[in-house]
Design a protein around this motif. Structure first.
Motif, PDB file in Angstrom:
ATOM      1  N   SER A  86       0.836  -0.741  -0.244  1.00 28.76           N
ATOM      2  CA  SER A  86       0.086   0.264   0.107  1.00 28.76           C
ATOM      3  C   SER A  86       0.882   1.170   0.071  1.00 28.76           C
ATOM      4  O   SER A  86       2.057   1.318   0.375  1.00 28.76           O
ATOM      5  N   TYR A  87       0.407   2.207  -0.657  1.00 30.06           N
ATOM      6  CA  TYR A  87       1.112   3.249  -0.727  1.00 30.06           C
ATOM      7  C   TYR A  87      -0.010   4.608  -0.709  1.00 30.06           C
ATOM      8  O   TYR A  87      -0.688   4.710  -0.842  1.00 30.06           O
ATOM      9  N   LEU A 114      -8.129   6.880  -5.541  1.00 29.08           N
ATOM     10  CA  LEU A 114      -7.867   5.472  -4.897  1.00 29.08           C
ATOM     11  C   LEU A 114      -8.111   4.823  -6.383  1.00 29.08           C
ATOM     12  O   LEU A 114      -8.114   4.680  -7.487  1.00 29.08           O
ATOM     13  N   THR A 115      -7.021   3.895  -6.241  1.00 30.19           N
ATOM     14  CA  THR A 115      -6.065   2.949  -7.032  1.00 30.19           C
ATOM     15  C   THR A 115      -5.617   1.662  -6.511  1.00 30.19           C
ATOM     16  O   THR A 115      -4.999   1.699  -5.710  1.00 30.19           O
ATOM     17  N   SER A 116      -6.609   0.469  -7.204  1.00 29.05           N
ATOM     18  CA  SER A 116      -6.007  -0.337  -7.335  1.00 29.05           C
ATOM     19  C   SER A 116      -5.295  -1.413  -8.650  1.00 29.05           C
ATOM     20  O   SER A 116      -5.938  -1.546  -9.259  1.00 29.05           O
ATOM     21  N   VAL A 117      -4.061  -1.476  -8.357  1.00 24.58           N
ATOM     22  CA  VAL A 117      -2.922  -1.606  -9.411  1.00 24.58           C
ATOM     23  C   VAL A 117      -3.548  -3.510  -9.932  1.00 24.58           C
ATOM     24  O   VAL A 117      -4.559  -3.335 -11.193  1.00 24.58           O
ATOM     25  N   ASP A 118      -3.997  -4.428  -9.133  1.00 21.34           N
ATOM     26  CA  ASP A 118      -4.025  -5.293  -9.084  1.00 21.34           C
ATOM     27  C   ASP A 118      -5.037  -5.985  -9.881  1.00 21.34           C
ATOM     28  O   ASP A 118      -5.973  -6.186 -10.563  1.00 21.34           O
ATOM     29  N   ASP A 128     -17.598   0.353  -6.957  1.00 16.28           N
ATOM     30  CA  ASP A 128     -16.664   0.017  -7.743  1.00 16.28           C
ATOM     31  C   ASP A 128     -16.397  -0.939  -7.033  1.00 16.28           C
ATOM     32  O   ASP A 128     -16.580  -1.630  -5.655  1.00 16.28           O
ATOM     33  N   TYR A 129     -14.350  -1.416  -7.506  1.00 13.13           N
ATOM     34  CA  TYR A 129     -14.056  -2.603  -6.945  1.00 13.13           C
ATOM     35  C   TYR A 129     -13.062  -1.879  -5.656  1.00 13.13           C
ATOM     36  O   TYR A 129     -12.479  -2.454  -5.098  1.00 13.13           O
ATOM     37  N   CYS A 130     -13.169  -0.202  -5.654  1.00 13.18           N
ATOM     38  CA  CYS A 130     -12.225   0.279  -4.665  1.00 13.18           C
ATOM     39  C   CYS A 130     -13.031  -0.111  -2.987  1.00 13.18           C
ATOM     40  O   CYS A 130     -12.963   0.900  -2.470  1.00 13.18           O
ATOM     41  N   GLY A 131     -14.096  -1.413  -2.852  1.00 13.67           N
ATOM     42  CA  GLY A 131     -14.637  -0.865  -1.562  1.00 13.67           C
ATOM     43  C   GLY A 131     -14.221  -0.733  -0.678  1.00 13.67           C
ATOM     44  O   GLY A 131     -14.372  -0.863   0.505  1.00 13.67           O
ATOM     45  N   PRO A 183      -5.077  23.660   2.153  1.00  8.50           N
ATOM     46  CA  PRO A 183      -5.725  23.981   1.207  1.00  8.50           C
ATOM     47  C   PRO A 183      -4.987  23.666  -0.296  1.00  8.50           C
ATOM     48  O   PRO A 183      -3.805  23.756  -0.674  1.00  8.50           O
ATOM     49  N   GLY A 184      -5.979  23.101  -1.276  1.00  7.80           N
ATOM     50  CA  GLY A 184      -5.726  22.863  -2.351  1.00  7.80           C
ATOM     51  C   GLY A 184      -4.808  21.442  -2.511  1.00  7.80           C
ATOM     52  O   GLY A 184      -4.466  20.864  -3.897  1.00  7.80           O
ATOM     53  N   LEU A 185      -4.818  20.464  -1.090  1.00  7.14           N
ATOM     54  CA  LEU A 185      -4.179  19.472  -0.929  1.00  7.14           C
ATOM     55  C   LEU A 185      -5.084  18.083  -0.607  1.00  7.14           C
ATOM     56  O   LEU A 185      -5.665  18.110  -0.227  1.00  7.14           O
ATOM     57  N   GLY A 186      -5.226  17.094  -1.774  1.00  9.16           N
ATOM     58  CA  GLY A 186      -5.690  16.122  -1.044  1.00  9.16           C
ATOM     59  C   GLY A 186      -4.294  14.534  -1.440  1.00  9.16           C
ATOM     60  O   GLY A 186      -3.307  15.025  -0.665  1.00  9.16           O
ATOM     61  N   LEU A 187      -4.656  13.401  -0.864  1.00 11.02           N
ATOM     62  CA  LEU A 187      -4.507  12.243  -0.917  1.00 11.02           C
ATOM     63  C   LEU A 187      -4.558  11.195  -1.519  1.00 11.02           C
ATOM     64  O   LEU A 187      -5.370  11.255  -2.426  1.00 11.02           O
ATOM     65  N   GLU A 188      -3.142  10.231  -2.644  1.00  9.65           N
ATOM     66  CA  GLU A 188      -4.035   9.604  -3.381  1.00  9.65           C
ATOM     67  C   GLU A 188      -3.385   7.844  -2.444  1.00  9.65           C
ATOM     68  O   GLU A 188      -1.935   7.855  -2.238  1.00  9.65           O
ATOM     69  N   LEU A 189      -4.017   6.316  -2.065  1.00  9.38           N
ATOM     70  CA  LEU A 189      -3.493   5.564  -2.051  1.00  9.38           C
ATOM     71  C   LEU A 189      -3.665   4.488  -3.066  1.00  9.38           C
ATOM     72  O   LEU A 189      -4.752   4.758  -4.090  1.00  9.38           O
ATOM     73  N   VAL A 190      -2.397   3.764  -3.172  1.00  9.30           N
ATOM     74  CA  VAL A 190      -2.471   3.276  -4.170  1.00  9.30           C
ATOM     75  C   VAL A 190      -1.803   1.719  -3.509  1.00  9.30           C
ATOM     76  O   VAL A 190      -1.371   1.557  -3.168  1.00  9.30           O
ATOM     77  N   THR A 191      -3.176   0.815  -3.898  1.00  3.16           N
ATOM     78  CA  THR A 191      -3.088  -0.466  -2.984  1.00  3.16           C
ATOM     79  C   THR A 191      -1.877  -1.527  -4.582  1.00  3.16           C
ATOM     80  O   THR A 191      -1.945  -1.695  -5.523  1.00  3.16           O
ATOM     81  N   HIS A 192      -1.304  -2.948  -4.614  1.00  2.00           N
ATOM     82  CA  HIS A 192      -1.129  -3.469  -5.108  1.00  2.00           C
ATOM     83  C   HIS A 192      -0.803  -5.431  -4.681  1.00  2.00           C
ATOM     84  O   HIS A 192      -0.523  -5.010  -4.132  1.00  2.00           O
ATOM     85  N   VAL A 193      -2.118  -5.984  -4.588  1.00  2.00           N
ATOM     86  CA  VAL A 193      -1.798  -7.644  -4.786  1.00  2.00           C
ATOM     87  C   VAL A 193      -0.751  -8.084  -4.974  1.00  2.00           C
ATOM     88  O   VAL A 193      -1.747  -8.554  -6.607  1.00  2.00           O
ATOM     89  N   HIS A 194       0.191  -8.695  -5.158  1.00  2.00           N
ATOM     90  CA  HIS A 194       0.694  -9.698  -5.602  1.00  2.00           C
ATOM     91  C   HIS A 194       0.544 -11.153  -6.020  1.00  2.00           C
ATOM     92  O   HIS A 194       0.657 -11.820  -5.039  1.00  2.00           O
ATOM     93  N   ASP A 195       0.019 -11.227  -7.290  1.00  2.00           N
ATOM     94  CA  ASP A 195      -0.039 -12.487  -7.834  1.00  2.00           C
ATOM     95  C   ASP A 195      -0.709 -13.942  -6.553  1.00  2.00           C
ATOM     96  O   ASP A 195      -0.189 -14.851  -6.488  1.00  2.00           O
TER      97      ASP A 195
END
Length: 293
Positions: free
Chosen positions: A78-79, A90-94, A113-116, A149-161
């Motif tokens: 997770s990043y 929100l991003t799920s790489v897998d 969506d798939y990001c529940g 002000p003007g800032l947000g967050l990005e969460l990226v997850t990756h479940v490998h194989d």
């Protein structure tokens, strides 16, 4: 975190480290393999009704795909980073899915969506408190208070194989990874990186249970065992006076985690166990959610 009813009342702030240029926070988490669960005794209505019979022996495992990886690695990553836009991305790489949320209420739309599970992790970590579910406000009002002000967050997850329905408790440990990441980012842990304290691990476990039921995937209390390293004996605990469960159920919601020490599980045993395990996917998936329902 259950007392925050207004975005401006949020008690946590994003760490100043994440405001530095190109700063990204990373969490790596193993999955869990149960060597014995004593007949699904970790399921809540079983473990809480008969805590003395609730016993699980499980082990945190890293994985490697034969012929592809040189050595096993934590399969869940997770990043989190601060972005120059007042949104939650929100991003799920897998799962090959990216969504951008602009309103607080959107975070609670788990089935959209798939990001529940990513949404549930953001809530259970305390970044978006649960009682803001009906808020009409944009996320910018919350993030301006937490980040700037003007800032947000990005969460990226990756479940490998790992195929879906693997029975390795991927969803719960993914939640644990996101929750630990969010807690680190908002100063809810002693250190922003490195090893969590056992008290912090127990809080992650409790919040992962919350996240499972928010996200709808369900689970048992042993499933977040990947948060604790090594081999663990996880046991139900009888509720006593002063516990919130006392008078309602015989057992506590959260079990005890006993990590086996060197004299209980010597290195030779761990090596023999590791060398004798081959994980094979037979092509069938088992979704435990409907069974638990």
């Amino acid at each position: 975190m259950f007392q925050v009813v207004n975005a401006k009342d949020h008690p946590h702030r994003i760490s100043s480290i994440l405001l530095e240029k190109d700063s990204i926070l990373r969490e790596q988490t193993p999955v869990r393999m149960d060597l014995s669960h004593c007949g699904w005794s970790d399921i809540f209505f079983l473990g809480m009704d008969f805590p003395e019979g609730a016993r699980v022996l499980n082990v945190s495992v890293d994985l490697a795909v034969r012929g592809r990886h040189d050595e096993p690695l934590p399969p869940i990553e997770s990043y989190l980073r601060v972005i120059n836009e007042p949104v939650l991305r929100l991003t799920s790489v897998d799962l090959k899915t990216t969504v951008t949320l602009t309103n607080i209420s959107e975070v609670f739309d788990f089935a959209k969506d798939y990001c529940g599970l990513l949404r549930a992790g953001i809530i259970a970590s305390g970044i978006v408190p649960p009682r803001l579910e009906d808020s009409p406000d944009p996320l910018s009002s919350l993030f301006e208070h937490m980040i700037g002000p003007g800032l947000g967050l990005e969460l990226v997850t990756h479940v490998h194989d790992i195929p879906k329905g693997s029975r390795l408790a991927v969803s719960t440990n993914l939640l644990g990874s996101i929750i630990a990441l969010g807690m680190r980012a908002t100063g809810q842990t002693k250190n922003i990186d490195g090893t969590l304290l056992n008290s912090e691990r127990r809080l992650v476990v409790a919040r992962a249970i919350l996240g499972e039921w928010l996200g709808g995937s369900g689970g048992g209390w042993q499933d977040s065992g990947g948060v604790f390293p090594g081999i663990k004996l996880i046991r139900g605990v009888e509720s006593t006076e002063g516990d919130p469960e006392y008078g309602i159920s015989r057992g506590r919601l959260i079990p005890s985690h006993h990590q086996l020490k060197e004299d209980e599980a010597p290195a030779s045993l761990c090596r023999a166990l590791q060398d004798s395990l081959v994980l094979v996917h037979g092509g069938m998936a088992q979704n435990c959610g409907p069974i638990l329902e």
